[in-house]
Design an enzyme around this catalytic site. Structure first.
Site, PDB file in Angstrom:
ATOM      1  N   GLU A   1    -125.017  20.668 -38.042  1.00  0.00           N
ATOM      2  CA  GLU A   1    -123.736  21.031 -37.449  1.00  0.00           C
ATOM      3  C   GLU A   1    -123.414  20.133 -36.269  1.00  0.00           C
ATOM      4  O   GLU A   1    -124.303  19.722 -35.525  1.00  0.00           O
ATOM      5  CB  GLU A   1    -123.760  22.502 -37.001  1.00  0.00           C
ATOM      6  CG  GLU A   1    -123.923  23.457 -38.169  1.00  0.00           C
ATOM      7  CD  GLU A   1    -123.964  24.912 -37.751  1.00  0.00           C
ATOM      8  OE1 GLU A   1    -123.615  25.757 -38.595  1.00  0.00           O
ATOM      9  OE2 GLU A   1    -124.331  25.213 -36.600  1.00  0.00           O
TER      10      GLU A   1
ATOM     11  N   CYS B   1    -132.804  30.151 -28.642  1.00  0.00           N
ATOM     12  CA  CYS B   1    -131.987  29.192 -29.392  1.00  0.00           C
ATOM     13  C   CYS B   1    -132.070  29.471 -30.886  1.00  0.00           C
ATOM     14  O   CYS B   1    -133.168  29.564 -31.451  1.00  0.00           O
ATOM     15  CB  CYS B   1    -132.455  27.769 -29.097  1.00  0.00           C
ATOM     16  SG  CYS B   1    -131.542  26.495 -29.983  1.00  0.00           S
TER      17      CYS B   1
ATOM     18  N   GLY C   1    -131.840  20.224 -32.885  1.00  0.00           N
ATOM     19  CA  GLY C   1    -132.964  19.312 -32.735  1.00  0.00           C
ATOM     20  C   GLY C   1    -133.223  18.883 -31.305  1.00  0.00           C
ATOM     21  O   GLY C   1    -132.399  19.074 -30.410  1.00  0.00           O
ATOM     22  N   GLU C   2    -134.397  18.301 -31.096  1.00  0.00           N
ATOM     23  CA  GLU C   2    -134.800  17.707 -29.824  1.00  0.00           C
ATOM     24  C   GLU C   2    -134.619  16.192 -29.944  1.00  0.00           C
ATOM     25  O   GLU C   2    -135.380  15.520 -30.644  1.00  0.00           O
ATOM     26  CB  GLU C   2    -136.254  18.063 -29.521  1.00  0.00           C
ATOM     27  CG  GLU C   2    -136.951  17.204 -28.470  1.00  0.00           C
ATOM     28  CD  GLU C   2    -136.237  17.153 -27.135  1.00  0.00           C
ATOM     29  OE1 GLU C   2    -135.861  16.032 -26.714  1.00  0.00           O
ATOM     30  OE2 GLU C   2    -136.049  18.208 -26.504  1.00  0.00           O
TER      31      GLU C   2
ATOM     32  N   SER D   1    -129.831  15.411 -24.035  1.00  0.00           N
ATOM     33  CA  SER D   1    -130.509  16.589 -23.509  1.00  0.00           C
ATOM     34  C   SER D   1    -131.906  16.700 -24.104  1.00  0.00           C
ATOM     35  O   SER D   1    -132.108  16.467 -25.299  1.00  0.00           O
ATOM     36  CB  SER D   1    -129.697  17.850 -23.843  1.00  0.00           C
ATOM     37  OG  SER D   1    -130.371  19.006 -23.413  1.00  0.00           O
TER      38      SER D   1
ATOM     39  N   LEU E   1    -134.284  22.910 -18.307  1.00  0.00           N
ATOM     40  CA  LEU E   1    -135.359  23.416 -17.459  1.00  0.00           C
ATOM     41  C   LEU E   1    -135.557  24.925 -17.681  1.00  0.00           C
ATOM     42  O   LEU E   1    -136.648  25.374 -18.004  1.00  0.00           O
ATOM     43  CB  LEU E   1    -135.032  23.122 -15.994  1.00  0.00           C
ATOM     44  CG  LEU E   1    -136.188  23.131 -15.016  1.00  0.00           C
ATOM     45  CD1 LEU E   1    -137.240  22.108 -15.388  1.00  0.00           C
ATOM     46  CD2 LEU E   1    -135.685  22.875 -13.597  1.00  0.00           C
ATOM     47  N   HIS E   2    -134.502  25.686 -17.451  1.00  0.00           N
ATOM     48  CA  HIS E   2    -134.430  27.110 -17.805  1.00  0.00           C
ATOM     49  C   HIS E   2    -135.360  28.038 -17.030  1.00  0.00           C
ATOM     50  O   HIS E   2    -135.277  29.250 -17.199  1.00  0.00           O
ATOM     51  CB  HIS E   2    -134.650  27.311 -19.306  1.00  0.00           C
ATOM     52  CG  HIS E   2    -133.666  26.557 -20.149  1.00  0.00           C
ATOM     53  ND1 HIS E   2    -132.321  26.505 -19.857  1.00  0.00           N
ATOM     54  CD2 HIS E   2    -133.834  25.806 -21.281  1.00  0.00           C
ATOM     55  CE1 HIS E   2    -131.704  25.764 -20.763  1.00  0.00           C
ATOM     56  NE2 HIS E   2    -132.596  25.328 -21.628  1.00  0.00           N
TER      57      HIS E   2
ATOM     58  N   CYS F   1    -123.365  27.055 -27.084  1.00  0.00           N
ATOM     59  CA  CYS F   1    -124.705  26.582 -26.775  1.00  0.00           C
ATOM     60  C   CYS F   1    -125.753  27.560 -27.274  1.00  0.00           C
ATOM     61  O   CYS F   1    -125.689  28.758 -27.011  1.00  0.00           O
ATOM     62  CB  CYS F   1    -124.836  26.397 -25.265  1.00  0.00           C
ATOM     63  SG  CYS F   1    -126.451  25.779 -24.758  1.00  0.00           S
TER      64      CYS F   1
END
Length: 373
Positions: A92, A133, A171-172, A202, A226-227, A346
């Site tokens: 997506e 996520c 994805g990362e 990111s 970071l979160h 997000c």
């Protein structure tokens, strides 16, 4: 069935042209023609050496992906593209549209007008497993090729003019490092000509990749998910954080900032009772007070009725922001939520194929990020 490479796969196209003794200067003109004529056959591209046509016809396709469905949010500013890849998998991409004339900046009316940001996916699924996520629930399927990454920009550009790119989709990105670097180099070259300053990558904090990112892609924006301000909480909500200890991550970010001389964007999802208390605001402020950063507070988007997290109240988000701004003088924004009704916000990107009723040409034009304002 023969597998073709995307004509936007720069490394493969360059290698094939070199092997055939064809000047790679034709790459930009090939891309420009396909952009301007998205339904074309590669044999129609004018003014190429005769040997190039057979190579293109047997090895490449203008597109290896197709837009399966387009969804438009009711707010009229978010559009989600469901894109089918050559291997049958889906990813997506989300378009978010902002009007920069709305609101004020520095007490003065903003200049400009509508602009669009594209949120791009770099993998099918994700192996990071962040518990807030939706993409993480898919697990990791495969990396995208650089051509498949660039094709998301091409598909979106057929709907609207894209000014900004954020690698914040599925994805990362830094776990698909080589393809990411190749794709960004295509996007910043001819004919796309996007400024590196308008591209943001990111990451959850892949330290070894952060250590080489600036030298490979100078001028790019780095955003770090970071979160949490302490390692223990990070590990609770982001299992991958165990491999990237907070202390080592902050050291890598110090080096990155020293070398790049750029602000770093910090993404911080607000989870009620988990990371949104005043104590955590002060811990985050102390962690970041020696950096040049912009902290982006992200209201949590529910990812199903079974989610273990709740969204922080507006008051908690406001109090958190006031501490970072007032006590630590850290520039802090709250992300405007866009596209929740189409699961385009997000943390909500997960492939759910639509039924025939929702597969109709519903339009979608929404923007995902506003990091640079």
């Amino acid at each position: 069935m023969a597998t073709y490479r995307s004509v936007f796969d720069a490394a493969e196209l360059r290698a094939q042209l070199n092997d055939a003794g064809i000047n790679t200067k034709f790459m930009a003109s090939i891309w420009k023609y396909v952009l301007q004529n998205p339904g074309c056959e590669l044999g129609e591209i004018p003014d190429l050496p005769s040997s190039a046509y057979r190579l293109l016809r047997t090895k490449f396709k203008p597109f290896t992906s197709t837009v399966h469905s387009v969804f438009h949010s009711t707010d009229g500013v978010t559009t989600k593209l469901l894109i089918k890849l050559q291997n049958g998998a889906f990813v997506e991409a989300v378009i978010m549209t902002y009007d920069t004339r709305l609101g004020k900046y520095g007490g003065k009316p903003r200049l400009g007008g509508p602009r669009s940001t594209l949120c791009i996916s770099s993998q099918v699924g994700c192996k990071m497993g962040c518990k807030f996520c939706a993409t993480g629930t898919m697990g990791f399927k495969n990396n995208l090729t650089s051509g498949e990454i660039v094709e998301q920009l091409v598909h979106a550009s057929l709907l609207t003019n894209i000014r900004n790119i954020v690698f914040m989709g599925m994805g990362e990105p830094l776990n698909n490092y080589t393809a990411l670097v190749e794709a960004v180099r295509v996007m910043t070259g001819s004919p796309f000509q996007l400024s590196p300053k308008r591209i943001t990558v990111s990451t959850v904090g892949i330290i070894h990749a952060i250590n080489k990112l600036h030298s490979d892609l100078p001028g790019l924006n780095l955003a770090v998910s970071l979160h949490a301000p302490v390692q223990e909480i990070r590990c609770q909500i982001m299992p991958s954080a165990r491999a990237f200890p907070l202390e080592k991550l902050m050291t890598a970010l110090q080096t990155y900032q020293k070398n790049s001389q750029q602000k770093i964007f910090i993404e911080y999802i607000m989870l009620d009772g988990m990371n949104d208390e005043e104590q955590q605001a002060h811990q985050l402020g102390k962690l970041l007070e020696t950096f040049q950063v912009v902290v982006n507070l992200i209201p949590f988007n529910p990812i199903g009725s079974s989610s273990q997290f709740r969204t922080s109240s507006d008051q908690k988000v406001s109090d958190f922001q006031k501490i970072l701004r007032g006590t630590y003088n850290i520039r802090t924004t709250v992300r405007k939520q866009m596209g929740q009704d189409i699961s385009g916000a997000c943390g909500q990107l997960v492939v759910n194929l639509p039924d025939k009723r929702t597969r109709e040409n519903t339009s979608l034009l929404t923007d995902i990020e506003d990091l640079r304002i």
